[in-house]
Enzyme design. Structure first.
Site, mmCIF file in Angstrom:
data_model
loop_
_atom_site.group_PDB
_atom_site.id
_atom_site.type_symbol
_atom_site.label_atom_id
_atom_site.label_comp_id
_atom_site.label_asym_id
_atom_site.label_seq_id
_atom_site.Cartn_x
_atom_site.Cartn_y
_atom_site.Cartn_z
ATOM 1 N N VAL A 28 0.990 -1.287 0.162
ATOM 2 C CA VAL A 28 -0.086 -0.138 -0.111
ATOM 3 C C VAL A 28 0.898 1.290 0.087
ATOM 4 C CG1 VAL A 28 -1.821 1.104 1.274
ATOM 5 C CG2 VAL A 28 -1.549 -1.212 1.474
ATOM 6 N N LYS A 46 -3.437 0.638 -2.715
ATOM 7 C CA LYS A 46 -3.100 -1.034 -2.774
ATOM 8 C C LYS A 46 -2.939 -1.686 -3.788
ATOM 9 C CE LYS A 46 -3.400 -5.169 -0.252
ATOM 10 N NZ LYS A 46 -3.730 -5.637 0.918
ATOM 11 N N ASP A 142 -14.321 -10.565 9.501
ATOM 12 C CA ASP A 142 -12.866 -10.608 9.766
ATOM 13 C C ASP A 142 -12.420 -9.245 10.493
ATOM 14 O OD1 ASP A 142 -9.887 -10.979 7.772
ATOM 15 O OD2 ASP A 142 -10.398 -11.652 9.745
HETATM 16 C C1 LIG Z 1 -1.402 0.808 6.140
HETATM 17 N N1 LIG Z 1 -2.250 2.056 5.794
HETATM 18 N N2 LIG Z 1 -1.727 3.194 6.603
HETATM 19 C C2 LIG Z 1 -2.509 4.200 6.381
HETATM 20 C C3 LIG Z 1 -3.596 3.674 5.381
HETATM 21 N N3 LIG Z 1 -4.738 3.999 4.871
HETATM 22 C C4 LIG Z 1 -5.544 3.045 3.950
HETATM 23 N N4 LIG Z 1 -5.126 2.074 4.095
HETATM 24 C C5 LIG Z 1 -3.990 1.327 4.434
HETATM 25 N N5 LIG Z 1 -3.874 0.084 4.397
HETATM 26 C C6 LIG Z 1 -4.730 -0.694 3.417
HETATM 27 C C7 LIG Z 1 -5.944 -1.246 4.476
HETATM 28 C C8 LIG Z 1 -6.911 -1.986 3.397
HETATM 29 C C9 LIG Z 1 -8.254 -1.648 3.387
HETATM 30 N N6 LIG Z 1 -8.729 -2.718 2.339
HETATM 31 C C10 LIG Z 1 -8.140 -3.484 1.989
HETATM 32 N N7 LIG Z 1 -8.389 -4.383 1.277
HETATM 33 C C11 LIG Z 1 -7.853 -5.408 0.548
HETATM 34 O O1 LIG Z 1 -6.479 -5.609 1.016
HETATM 35 N N8 LIG Z 1 -8.437 -6.727 -0.020
HETATM 36 C C12 LIG Z 1 -7.809 -7.513 -0.489
HETATM 37 C C13 LIG Z 1 -6.537 -7.610 -1.141
HETATM 38 C C14 LIG Z 1 -6.090 -8.829 -1.566
HETATM 39 C C15 LIG Z 1 -7.095 -10.034 -1.730
HETATM 40 C C16 LIG Z 1 -8.312 -10.044 -1.008
HETATM 41 C C17 LIG Z 1 -9.090 -11.209 -0.870
HETATM 42 F F1 LIG Z 1 -9.402 -11.173 -2.304
HETATM 43 F F2 LIG Z 1 -8.205 -12.071 -0.472
HETATM 44 F F3 LIG Z 1 -9.882 -11.097 0.010
HETATM 45 C C18 LIG Z 1 -8.682 -8.819 -0.476
HETATM 46 S S1 LIG Z 1 -6.316 -3.386 2.471
HETATM 47 C C19 LIG Z 1 -3.323 2.255 5.240
#
Ligand SMILES: Cn1ncc2ncnc(NCCc3cnc(NC(=O)Nc4cccc(C(F)(F)F)c4)s3)c21
Length: 279
Positions: A28, A46, A142
């Site tokens: 990210v 991301k 989760d």
């Molecule tokens: C670290 N950090 N610091 C500040 C900040 N501000 C915002 N965001 C951050 N970090 C990202 C947080 C996330 C939110 N939603 C996500 N969603 C996801 O990662 N989804 C996802 C990915 C791959 C596979 C799968 C599956 F299919 F397996 F389910 C689902 S990750 C921050």
């Protein structure tokens, strides 16, 4: 149903900033839009590799997350502004959480414990977000510190809807990662409904106050954790206030229907004591 994109985004629309963290499926970055109407807008981008998603058979889960999270609007739910892909990667355009990951803040605290006043405020914000989610028949499934972020005012934001579904759910994807937050009905692979988030709220409340989750088993995990969850084998530590203990016990009930509903969580004495304007 697919989303009519408000506009097609691409990597060229952003200036790359500093890395914010790396998750299981990618990294990210803090980025800024450098043109158009929302010029200078800071978001968290991301970046994930398609082949990694395909290898782990999670692309359907990701699609579901995008479908669900694109429709959510709530102050304590991290916003998903949009997504795009190039030949090898998928990108999520996420709201930037100014104070980062909650679990990193927890790891800095003496024995990872929050004061009751702070924990009660976070639990009230979680209950508020979960009420909104459940009103849209979405179960998060989760809830755990690793999926929680903090906004610039220290306000809690639920992120990562990678395991969210429309209620009721029965899991198809194999569970991986810690069992600590899963209720009996999920560890037994039974049908489950939004009450799984109530259980997780109880586990989260316990961990905020004690520094470790209630069913943690370091020696023989996951079998030990599994056994303790199924036997509802936890003790309320002596330092918990009576109200805090009462709320945790009211959420960690084996039968999903016995768990305290969110309306009552928001009016619980422990929440009212610290966060009177919660309800
Ligand atoms: C670290 N950090 N610091 C500040 C900040 N501000 C915002 N965001 C951050 N970090 C990202 C947080 C996330 C939110 N939603 C996500 N969603 C996801 O990662 N989804 C996802 C990915 C791959 C596979 C799968 C599956 F299919 F397996 F389910 C689902 S990750 C921050």
């Amino acid at each position: 149903k697919a989303h009519p994109p408000t506009r097609i985004w691409s990597l060229a629309d952003f200036e790359m900033g500093r890395p914010l963290g790396k998750g299981k499926f990618g990294r990210v970055y803090m980025v800024r839009t450098h043109s158009g109407p929302n010029k200078g807008y800071i978001i968290a981008l991301k970046c994930m590799y398609k082949n990694e998603l395909v290898e782990n058979k999670v692309e359907k889960q990701l699609r579901r997350e995008i479908e669900i999270q694109m429709n959510l609007r709530h102050p304590h739910i991290l916003r998903l502004h949009g997504y795009f892909h190039d030949e090898g990667r998928v990108f999520l355009m996420l709201e930037f959480a100014g104070r980062g990951e909650l679990y990193k803040l927890m790891n800095k605290l003496p024995d990872r414990r929050f004061e009751e006043k702070v924990a009660a405020t976070y639990i009230a914000q979680m209950a508020d977000a979960l009420s909104y989610l459940h009103s849209k028949h979405v179960i998060h499934r989760d809830i755990k510190p690793e999926n929680l972020l903090l906004g610039i005012k220290g306000d809690l934001k639920i992120g990562d809807f990678g395991w969210s579904v429309h209620a009721p759910g029965n899991r198809r994807q194999t569970l991986c990662g810690t069992l600590d937050y899963l209720p009996p009905e999920m560890v037994n692979g039974e049908q489950h409904d939004k009450a799984v988030d109530l259980w997780a709220l109880g586990v989260l409340c316990f961990e905020f106050l004690e520094g470790v989750p209630p069913f943690e088993e370091l020696e023989n995990a996951p079998a030990g954790t599994y056994k303790r969850i199924n036997n509802i084998d936890f003790k309320i530590p002596r330092h918990f206030s009576p109200e805090a203990g009462d709320l945790v016990r009211a959420l960690l009930k084996k039968k999903p229907d016995d768990r305290l509903p969110l309306t009552k969580v928001l009016r619980h004495p422990w929440i009212m004591k610290y966060d009177p304007d919660a309800c």
